[in-house]
Write an enzyme that holds these catalytic residues in place. Structure first.
Site, PDB file in Angstrom:
ATOM      1  N   GLU A 118       9.840  17.829 -24.746  1.00 25.43           N
ATOM      2  CA  GLU A 118       9.079  18.181 -23.538  1.00 25.43           C
ATOM      3  C   GLU A 118       9.531  19.520 -22.967  1.00 25.43           C
ATOM      4  OE1 GLU A 118       6.487  16.698 -22.488  1.00 25.43           O
ATOM      5  OE2 GLU A 118       6.569  14.552 -22.903  1.00 25.43           O
TER       6      GLU A 118
ATOM      7  N   HIS B  66       0.455  10.209 -28.029  1.00 21.80           N
ATOM      8  CA  HIS B  66       0.231   8.898 -27.429  1.00 21.80           C
ATOM      9  C   HIS B  66      -0.450   7.956 -28.424  1.00 21.80           C
ATOM     10  CE1 HIS B  66       0.423  10.243 -22.911  1.00 21.80           C
ATOM     11  NE2 HIS B  66       1.602  10.142 -23.477  1.00 21.80           N
TER      12      HIS B  66
ATOM     13  N   HIS C  96       8.910   8.616 -27.516  1.00 24.75           N
ATOM     14  CA  HIS C  96       7.819   9.395 -26.918  1.00 24.75           C
ATOM     15  C   HIS C  96       7.896  10.864 -27.329  1.00 24.75           C
ATOM     16  CE1 HIS C  96       5.004  11.017 -24.022  1.00 24.75           C
ATOM     17  NE2 HIS C  96       5.949  11.807 -23.550  1.00 24.75           N
TER      18      HIS C  96
ATOM     19  N   LYS D  17       3.490  11.551 -11.029  1.00 25.55           N
ATOM     20  CA  LYS D  17       2.682  10.699 -11.889  1.00 25.55           C
ATOM     21  C   LYS D  17       3.438   9.411 -12.162  1.00 25.55           C
ATOM     22  CE  LYS D  17      -0.434  13.391 -14.818  1.00 25.55           C
ATOM     23  NZ  LYS D  17      -0.700  13.748 -16.230  1.00 25.55           N
TER      24      LYS D  17
ATOM     25  N   ARG E 293      -2.684  21.424 -14.715  1.00 23.29           N
ATOM     26  CA  ARG E 293      -1.694  20.375 -14.979  1.00 23.29           C
ATOM     27  C   ARG E 293      -1.991  19.650 -16.284  1.00 23.29           C
ATOM     28  NH1 ARG E 293       1.128  16.046 -10.774  1.00 23.29           N
ATOM     29  NH2 ARG E 293       2.495  15.116 -12.341  1.00 23.29           N
TER      30      ARG E 293
ATOM     31  N   GLU F 274      -3.996  16.974 -11.343  1.00 30.20           N
ATOM     32  CA  GLU F 274      -4.506  17.234 -12.684  1.00 30.20           C
ATOM     33  C   GLU F 274      -6.007  17.533 -12.684  1.00 30.20           C
ATOM     34  OE1 GLU F 274      -4.409  14.913 -16.818  1.00 30.20           O
ATOM     35  OE2 GLU F 274      -2.441  15.086 -15.904  1.00 30.20           O
TER      36      GLU F 274
ATOM     37  N   HIS G  96       0.256  15.522 -26.520  1.00 31.62           N
ATOM     38  CA  HIS G  96       0.239  14.134 -26.064  1.00 31.62           C
ATOM     39  C   HIS G  96      -0.990  13.355 -26.544  1.00 31.62           C
ATOM     40  CE1 HIS G  96       3.442  15.666 -23.596  1.00 31.62           C
ATOM     41  NE2 HIS G  96       3.639  14.489 -23.026  1.00 31.62           N
TER      42      HIS G  96
ATOM     43  N   ASN H 102      -0.058  18.215 -21.152  1.00 30.36           N
ATOM     44  CA  ASN H 102      -0.332  17.207 -22.181  1.00 30.36           C
ATOM     45  C   ASN H 102      -0.407  17.789 -23.582  1.00 30.36           C
ATOM     46  OD1 ASN H 102      -0.780  14.595 -20.657  1.00 30.36           O
ATOM     47  ND2 ASN H 102      -2.197  15.923 -19.563  1.00 30.36           N
TER      48      ASN H 102
ATOM     49  N   LYS I 180       7.806  22.934 -14.446  1.00 34.72           N
ATOM     50  CA  LYS I 180       7.027  21.740 -14.104  1.00 34.72           C
ATOM     51  C   LYS I 180       6.634  21.771 -12.630  1.00 34.72           C
ATOM     52  CE  LYS I 180       5.414  17.475 -14.568  1.00 34.72           C
ATOM     53  NZ  LYS I 180       6.225  16.311 -14.965  1.00 34.72           N
TER      54      LYS I 180
ATOM     55  N   ARG J 177       0.814  -1.235   0.000  1.00 31.67           N
ATOM     56  CA  ARG J 177       0.000   0.000   0.000  1.00 31.67           C
ATOM     57  C   ARG J 177       0.839   1.272   0.000  1.00 31.67           C
ATOM     58  NH1 ARG J 177      -3.642  -3.120   3.457  1.00 31.67           N
ATOM     59  NH2 ARG J 177      -5.474  -3.665   2.195  1.00 31.67           N
TER      60      ARG J 177
END
Length: 365
Positions: free
Chosen positions: A183, A249, A262, A141, A238, A234, A245, A242, A224, A120
């Site tokens: 990025e 993606h 990427h 993330k 935030r 997000e 992306h 993206n 960032k 956990r």
């Protein structure tokens, strides 16, 4: 050495940037993880021969285990995740253990997700070895991919610290420099027009020259950290991170993560998003110099998967920002200012056709 503090609702932690920051590792663990009962270093088959022994050499006061995954995006999978959890159990790591992510974005995402779920949740430290990981290692993330899309399984789990030793970038191939620098350009486009102007005026080729590298990475991480501090999970701005992306993606997934990195996919996605923004806002967002500069740095403006418009659209509908299959795209109001807008399917398809025609015309001129 520079220190950047990331301050979120759940945690505050430092990011160290500079040459030789790895020498801080042992003392950092003693300070931030008192009573550390054991360490699991997760790295990949590319990084392990280069830097694993050096990192282990800084950890002589601790019980250290190591797990090396195959390099590449395919390791961000349920299969490798289960293997990692099983290995941690075999090592008998308890809740006072620490996981160290030594590698690029794939290693950081997978190791962080294992840390977030093992017993956990246990603590972890990011040690990025790629330029791209300046982005992925900061902000908490973590996650893995699903066959239907990228990063669809994951969590928010902030590290105890990030040690960005720029010496580790010396072994990066050109493709990885392009992947990471995309990025960095993105951060200027969405948040800091002055930073974008600095980049486009001073970075004439990749790799980034040594005298500029520290400054560039530091500012990118500051931007960032600023965004993450304002919106850790997000719920708002935030999502602007993206930019590029949604399509990027989709290109990665449609290519089975084989033929494009990427950042290279994200750069194509950003070019498309800019063109879509200009059509949506009915005004010019960036000058011609931007496209010339991107080409000068070695980026492609097209990928064969973009001939599969219908399939890309279905991939884009799996994006995490969407609501009830309605595509939400990060667009630019202007350089340095982003927005999140609902975009109709037909508009997406029409702009893909327009983008293809633009690329073809650009090649012919």
């Amino acid at each position: 050495m520079e220190t950047i503090d990331v301050k979120t609702v759940s945690k505050q932690y430092p990011v160290y940037v500079g040459q030789g920051t790895i020498s801080k590792l042992s003392n950092l663990i003693k300070e931030s993880v008192p009573g550390c009962s054991g360490i699991l270093i997760i790295t990949d088959s590319n990084v392990a021969p280069l830097y694993l022994q050096q990192v282990k050499g800084e950890l002589k006061d601790f019980q250290v285990n190591e797990w090396v995954i195959p390099a590449g995006e395919s390791s961000k999978s349920l299969r490798e995740y289960e293997k990692g959890i099983s290995y941690a159990l075999r090592c008998q790591l308890d809740r006072n253990a620490l996981i160290i992510a030594l590698g690029g974005g794939v290693v950081g995402d997978l190791a962080g997700f294992i840390a977030s779920t093992y017993l956990r949740g246990v603590r972890f430290i990011q040690i990025p070895t790629t330029l791209l990981a300046h982005d992925s290692s900061v902000g908490g993330k973590v996650g893995i991919n699903h066959s239907l899309g990228k990063n669809l399984i994951g969590a928010f789990h902030q590290p105890e610290a990030v040690l960005f030793d720029v010496n580790f970038l010396e072994t990066l191939p050109a493709r990885e420099w392009r992947s990471g620098f995309a990025e960095i350009v993105k951060l200027g486009l969405i948040r800091d027009a002055e930073f974008y102007e600095f980049l486009s005026s001073n970075i004439e080729s990749l790799p980034v020259k040594e005298e500029l590298l520290g400054k560039v990475i530091k500012r990118a991480i500051e931007l960032k950290a600023e965004i993450v501090g304002l919106d850790e999970r997000e719920a708002g701005i935030r999502a602007y991170l993206n930019l590029g992306h949604t399509l990027g993606h989709a290109i990665e997934a449609e290519s089975r993560y084989q033929s494009i990195s990427h950042g290279e996919a994200v750069m194509i996605g950003m070019l498309y998003a800019i063109k879509l923004s200009e059509a949506h806002m009915n005004r010019t967002i960036v000058s011609k110099h931007f496209y010339q500069w991107i080409e000068q740095l070695g980026y492609a403006k097209w990928h064969p998967t973009m001939n599969r418009s219908g399939l890309l659209l279905e991939r884009m509908k799996q994006d995490k920002k969407n609501n009830r299959q309605q595509i939400n795209m990060v667009l630019l109001k202007e350089c340095g200012e982003a927005t999140l807008e609902k975009v109709d399917d037909q508009f997406i398809l029409d702009q893909l056709s327009s983008f293809k025609a633009w690329v073809k015309a650009d090649v012919m001129t």
